[in-house]
Each structure stands twice: as C-alpha cells, then as structure tokens.
Design an enzyme around this catalytic site. Structure first.
Site, PDB file in Angstrom:
ATOM      1  N   ASN A  10      41.151  34.887  41.554  1.00  0.00           N
ATOM      2  CA  ASN A  10      40.904  36.152  42.242  1.00  0.00           C
ATOM      3  C   ASN A  10      41.533  36.087  43.633  1.00  0.00           C
ATOM      4  O   ASN A  10      41.184  35.218  44.426  1.00  0.00           O
ATOM      5  CB  ASN A  10      39.382  36.384  42.347  1.00  0.00           C
ATOM      6  CG  ASN A  10      39.039  37.720  42.982  1.00  0.00           C
ATOM      7  OD1 ASN A  10      39.620  38.088  43.996  1.00  0.00           O
ATOM      8  ND2 ASN A  10      38.107  38.450  42.380  1.00  0.00           N
ATOM      9  N   HIS A  36      40.829  37.710  48.677  1.00  0.00           N
ATOM     10  CA  HIS A  36      40.667  37.308  50.079  1.00  0.00           C
ATOM     11  C   HIS A  36      41.944  36.845  50.748  1.00  0.00           C
ATOM     12  O   HIS A  36      41.971  36.615  51.963  1.00  0.00           O
ATOM     13  CB  HIS A  36      39.496  36.337  50.197  1.00  0.00           C
ATOM     14  CG  HIS A  36      38.237  37.021  49.758  1.00  0.00           C
ATOM     15  ND1 HIS A  36      37.722  38.097  50.454  1.00  0.00           N
ATOM     16  CD2 HIS A  36      37.486  36.881  48.666  1.00  0.00           C
ATOM     17  CE1 HIS A  36      36.654  38.548  49.812  1.00  0.00           C
ATOM     18  NE2 HIS A  36      36.509  37.843  48.710  1.00  0.00           N
ATOM     19  N   HIS A  45      40.192  42.867  42.782  1.00  0.00           N
ATOM     20  CA  HIS A  45      39.109  43.848  42.823  1.00  0.00           C
ATOM     21  C   HIS A  45      39.519  45.012  43.711  1.00  0.00           C
ATOM     22  O   HIS A  45      39.556  44.877  44.936  1.00  0.00           O
ATOM     23  CB  HIS A  45      37.859  43.158  43.365  1.00  0.00           C
ATOM     24  CG  HIS A  45      36.632  44.003  43.359  1.00  0.00           C
ATOM     25  ND1 HIS A  45      35.414  43.504  43.785  1.00  0.00           N
ATOM     26  CD2 HIS A  45      36.416  45.284  42.988  1.00  0.00           C
ATOM     27  CE1 HIS A  45      34.502  44.457  43.665  1.00  0.00           C
ATOM     28  NE2 HIS A  45      35.077  45.539  43.184  1.00  0.00           N
ATOM     29  N   ARG A  85      38.349  47.714  45.397  1.00  0.00           N
ATOM     30  CA  ARG A  85      37.081  48.309  45.792  1.00  0.00           C
ATOM     31  C   ARG A  85      37.281  49.753  46.230  1.00  0.00           C
ATOM     32  O   ARG A  85      38.346  50.120  46.722  1.00  0.00           O
ATOM     33  CB  ARG A  85      36.461  47.512  46.948  1.00  0.00           C
ATOM     34  CG  ARG A  85      35.775  46.229  46.511  1.00  0.00           C
ATOM     35  CD  ARG A  85      35.150  45.521  47.696  1.00  0.00           C
ATOM     36  NE  ARG A  85      34.270  44.428  47.268  1.00  0.00           N
ATOM     37  CZ  ARG A  85      32.959  44.571  47.082  1.00  0.00           C
ATOM     38  NH1 ARG A  85      32.391  45.759  47.250  1.00  0.00           N
ATOM     39  NH2 ARG A  85      32.223  43.541  46.696  1.00  0.00           N
ATOM     40  N   ARG A 122      38.642  47.510  51.073  1.00  0.00           N
ATOM     41  CA  ARG A 122      38.516  46.588  52.208  1.00  0.00           C
ATOM     42  C   ARG A 122      39.506  45.433  52.105  1.00  0.00           C
ATOM     43  O   ARG A 122      39.860  44.834  53.095  1.00  0.00           O
ATOM     44  CB  ARG A 122      37.093  46.051  52.304  1.00  0.00           C
ATOM     45  CG  ARG A 122      36.702  45.152  51.150  1.00  0.00           C
ATOM     46  CD  ARG A 122      35.281  44.635  51.261  1.00  0.00           C
ATOM     47  NE  ARG A 122      34.287  45.701  51.076  1.00  0.00           N
ATOM     48  CZ  ARG A 122      32.969  45.464  50.989  1.00  0.00           C
ATOM     49  NH1 ARG A 122      32.510  44.229  51.076  1.00  0.00           N
ATOM     50  NH2 ARG A 122      32.114  46.448  50.825  1.00  0.00           N
ATOM     51  N   GLU A 135      39.326  44.322  38.597  1.00  0.00           N
ATOM     52  CA  GLU A 135      37.895  44.563  38.783  1.00  0.00           C
ATOM     53  C   GLU A 135      37.723  45.917  39.459  1.00  0.00           C
ATOM     54  O   GLU A 135      38.482  46.257  40.385  1.00  0.00           O
ATOM     55  CB  GLU A 135      37.264  43.468  39.630  1.00  0.00           C
ATOM     56  CG  GLU A 135      37.150  42.154  38.903  1.00  0.00           C
ATOM     57  CD  GLU A 135      36.405  41.111  39.700  1.00  0.00           C
ATOM     58  OE1 GLU A 135      36.333  41.228  40.920  1.00  0.00           O
ATOM     59  OE2 GLU A 135      35.901  40.153  39.091  1.00  0.00           O
ATOM     60  N   THR A 149      29.844  41.157  45.960  1.00  0.00           N
ATOM     61  CA  THR A 149      29.077  41.635  44.818  1.00  0.00           C
ATOM     62  C   THR A 149      27.714  40.967  44.788  1.00  0.00           C
ATOM     63  O   THR A 149      27.623  39.736  44.896  1.00  0.00           O
ATOM     64  CB  THR A 149      29.832  41.335  43.517  1.00  0.00           C
ATOM     65  OG1 THR A 149      31.117  41.961  43.605  1.00  0.00           O
ATOM     66  CG2 THR A 149      29.094  41.880  42.306  1.00  0.00           C
ATOM     67  N   GLU A 162      31.262  39.184  31.530  1.00  0.00           N
ATOM     68  CA  GLU A 162      31.441  38.132  32.527  1.00  0.00           C
ATOM     69  C   GLU A 162      30.088  37.897  33.162  1.00  0.00           C
ATOM     70  O   GLU A 162      29.520  38.795  33.790  1.00  0.00           O
ATOM     71  CB  GLU A 162      32.482  38.512  33.585  1.00  0.00           C
ATOM     72  CG  GLU A 162      32.642  37.378  34.620  1.00  0.00           C
ATOM     73  CD  GLU A 162      33.839  37.530  35.522  1.00  0.00           C
ATOM     74  OE1 GLU A 162      34.863  38.128  35.092  1.00  0.00           O
ATOM     75  OE2 GLU A 162      33.770  37.057  36.675  1.00  0.00           O
ATOM     76  N   HIS A 178      31.760  34.088  40.069  1.00  0.00           N
ATOM     77  CA  HIS A 178      31.145  34.409  41.368  1.00  0.00           C
ATOM     78  C   HIS A 178      30.530  33.158  41.999  1.00  0.00           C
ATOM     79  O   HIS A 178      29.577  32.578  41.484  1.00  0.00           O
ATOM     80  CB  HIS A 178      30.109  35.527  41.325  1.00  0.00           C
ATOM     81  CG  HIS A 178      29.835  36.059  42.704  1.00  0.00           C
ATOM     82  ND1 HIS A 178      30.529  37.124  43.244  1.00  0.00           N
ATOM     83  CD2 HIS A 178      28.996  35.632  43.665  1.00  0.00           C
ATOM     84  CE1 HIS A 178      30.086  37.326  44.485  1.00  0.00           C
ATOM     85  NE2 HIS A 178      29.163  36.440  44.764  1.00  0.00           N
TER      86      HIS A 178
HETATM   87  C1  LIG Z   1      32.586  40.542  40.781  1.00  0.00           C
HETATM   88  C2  LIG Z   1      32.738  39.375  41.668  1.00  0.00           C
HETATM   89  O1  LIG Z   1      31.889  38.539  41.788  1.00  0.00           O
HETATM   90  C3  LIG Z   1      33.982  39.218  42.432  1.00  0.00           C
HETATM   91  O2  LIG Z   1      35.032  39.135  41.556  1.00  0.00           O
HETATM   92  C4  LIG Z   1      34.181  40.363  43.380  1.00  0.00           C
HETATM   93  O3  LIG Z   1      35.545  40.566  43.600  1.00  0.00           O
HETATM   94  C5  LIG Z   1      33.453  40.015  44.651  1.00  0.00           C
HETATM   95  O4  LIG Z   1      33.783  40.963  45.617  1.00  0.00           O
HETATM   96  P1  LIG Z   1      34.632  40.483  46.878  1.00  0.00           P
HETATM   97  O5  LIG Z   1      35.870  39.813  46.352  1.00  0.00           O
HETATM   98  O6  LIG Z   1      34.865  41.749  47.630  1.00  0.00           O
HETATM   99  O7  LIG Z   1      33.751  39.480  47.597  1.00  0.00           O
HETATM  100  N1  LIG Z   2      34.333  37.861  39.047  1.00  0.00           N
HETATM  101  C1  LIG Z   2      34.290  36.705  39.911  1.00  0.00           C
HETATM  102  C2  LIG Z   2      35.567  36.576  40.667  1.00  0.00           C
HETATM  103  O1  LIG Z   2      36.567  37.181  40.309  1.00  0.00           O
HETATM  104  C3  LIG Z   2      35.641  35.686  41.834  1.00  0.00           C
HETATM  105  O2  LIG Z   2      34.406  35.566  42.492  1.00  0.00           O
HETATM  106  P1  LIG Z   2      34.412  34.583  43.772  1.00  0.00           P
HETATM  107  O3  LIG Z   2      34.903  33.233  43.287  1.00  0.00           O
HETATM  108  O4  LIG Z   2      35.345  35.182  44.772  1.00  0.00           O
HETATM  109  O5  LIG Z   2      32.973  34.537  44.226  1.00  0.00           O
END
Ligand SMILES: CC(=O)[C@@H](O)[C@H](O)COP(=O)(O)O
Ligand SMILES: NCC(=O)COP(=O)(O)O
Length: 240
Positions: free
Chosen positions: A10, A13, A46, A48, A52, A73, A104, A154, A189
C-alpha cells in the site's frame, strides 16, 4: 501445497510525504514501480474521499504505468464506484471512511447495509473488477459479505496489531468461516515485521496488504530491502 501468500504494498503514505509540500516528490507511482520491481505481488492505493494522500491522477497513472494487479481501496459511495468503473482496476476493496479518522478504524459494516452495498458489489463485478470487503473478523460480517456476492474478504488486523487479547484466534476462526463460504481471504492493517508471522500462518490467507510500516521502514532501509525482508518473514511463517 499452500500457494505463496501474495504481498500487496500500500503506497498511500508515499503520497502523504509528497503532499506535505504540495509538490511532485516523492512520486507514489515511482514507489509502486520500485515495489513491483522489488517483488511486490500487487499495489494497493486508497483513494479517500478527502484525497488526503492518493489522488485521482495517481490512480490513473498506477493503472497505466504499473504492470501488476492494482487494488483500489475506496468507500462504498456512488462517486467511488463511478471512478472504479471508469478506471477498471484489477480489484476494489470497499472500506469504511470517516472524515475525521486518522486511519481506518473498524471494518465495513456489511451486515448493517447489505441492501445498499450489494448493488455496488454487482456493479463493480460487472466491470470485471474483483471485489473485496474490508471487515472485522466477525462471523456475522463474514456471512453478510458472502451474501453480497463479493469474491474476497480482507480481515482487519488492526485490533490484533494493537495486541488485543484473543484477536489472533478471531482471525483464525474468521478465515476458516470465510473460506468455507467460498470467499478468498486476505488480511491487512497495522502489520509489521514483528506481528505478521502469526497472521501468515493462517492457512486460508492468500494475500496480505501492508503499507504504513513498509513505507516508514523504507526511510531507513530502502523499499527493496523492506519488501524482501517482509516477504521473508511471511514465507518463513507460512511454511509452518
Ligand atoms: C483499509 C486499511 O486498513 C488501509 O488500507 C487504509 O488505506 C488505511 O487508511 P490510510 O492509508 O489513510 O491510513
Ligand atoms: N488494507 C490494509 C492496507 O492496505 C495497509 O494497511 P497499513 O499497513 O497501512 O496499516
């Protein structure tokens, strides 16, 4: 023989750091390219509602520039469904969103809104998109997820990652129930080098989506190293 667990990276960030100064660096798409070159099995991003971090243009570039499955996402809103139908990523994962949340919090309340969710699941599937529902490891939510027609759940590992008692066992039971209902089982997560192992030992899990820890650790060790290290932790645990 259990298939290897796929690692979805993911990159939200990377976009958080980019947006801190309003410029173009670091480029989330460049990070995604490097992640795939380093062995990531897919990219998760994601979009959003408040944009952000990941922005619409990031997602469009990921769709065209990355030669790996893209897992978008998104909140289960008409706006996001329309974006996904136009973009046609490999997969969509429906997640809950609250504007004021830091990240989340809980899983999607599928059971409480199945009438509203089911048509959205079908609309996405009709565009060839694999649909995942991001839910707590709760038997009622799993049964409801299967009833929507989604192919994947998930499991939210946030409570487990925070060290809440009994959460690993909840995840194990949830994975067993989900697989028995024909759902593919993913998890994510808050996963790190330290806590990923026990989750990876759950035999039904086919994919882990990990972001915040990997991107943070990459500041110190570099993305290729952290992806290789995470995959080593995952495969070592999954062998047991
Ligand atoms: C659903 C999840 O847990 C993450 O994939 C999500 O992207 C968290 O949101 P942030 O990345 O904005 O923290
Ligand atoms: N769905 C979880 C994800 O994509 C990443 O979550 P995190 O490792 O950033 O908390």
């Amino acid at each position: 023989m259990r298939p290897a667990i796929r690692l979805g990276v993911n990159i939200d960030h990377v976009a958080t750091v980019r947006n801190a100064r309003g410029g173009q660096h670091p480029d989330p798409v460049a990070a995604a390219l490097l992640a795939v070159q380093s062995g990531a099995d897919g990219i998760t991003a994601h979009l959003r509602e408040d944009r952000r971090h990941i922005r619409d243009t990031d997602l469009e570039r990921l769709r065209t520039e990355i030669d790996a499955p893209l897992n978008m996402e998104m909140a289960a809103t008409d706006e996001m469904v329309a974006i996904a139908q136009a973009l046609r990523p490999h997969a969509c994962c429906l997640v809950p969103e609250r504007r004021e949340e830091l990240t989340t919090e809980g899983g999607l309340d599928v059971a409480g809104q199945s009438d509203a969710l089911t048509p959205k699941v079908h609309a996405l599937k009709a565009n060839g998109i694999r649909v995942s529902l991001f839910i707590d490891p709760d038997p009622t939510q799993i049964a409801a997820a299967a009833a929507t027609g989604a192919q994947v759940v998930e499991l939210h590992t946030g409570a487990y990652a925070q060290g809440r008692a009994g959460e690993l066992e909840r995840l194990q039971r949830a994975a067993t129930q989900a697989a028995s209902l024909g759902l593919e089982v993913h998890a994510g997560h808050g996963l790190t080098y330290e806590n990923v192992g026990p989750v990876a030992t759950i035999p039904q899990i086919r994919e882990l989506n990990i972001g915040h820890f990997l991107i943070g650790q990459a500041i110190f060790d570099g993305l290729p190293t952290v992806i290789a290290t995470m995959q080593a932790h995952i495969s070592k645990a999954a062998e047991h």
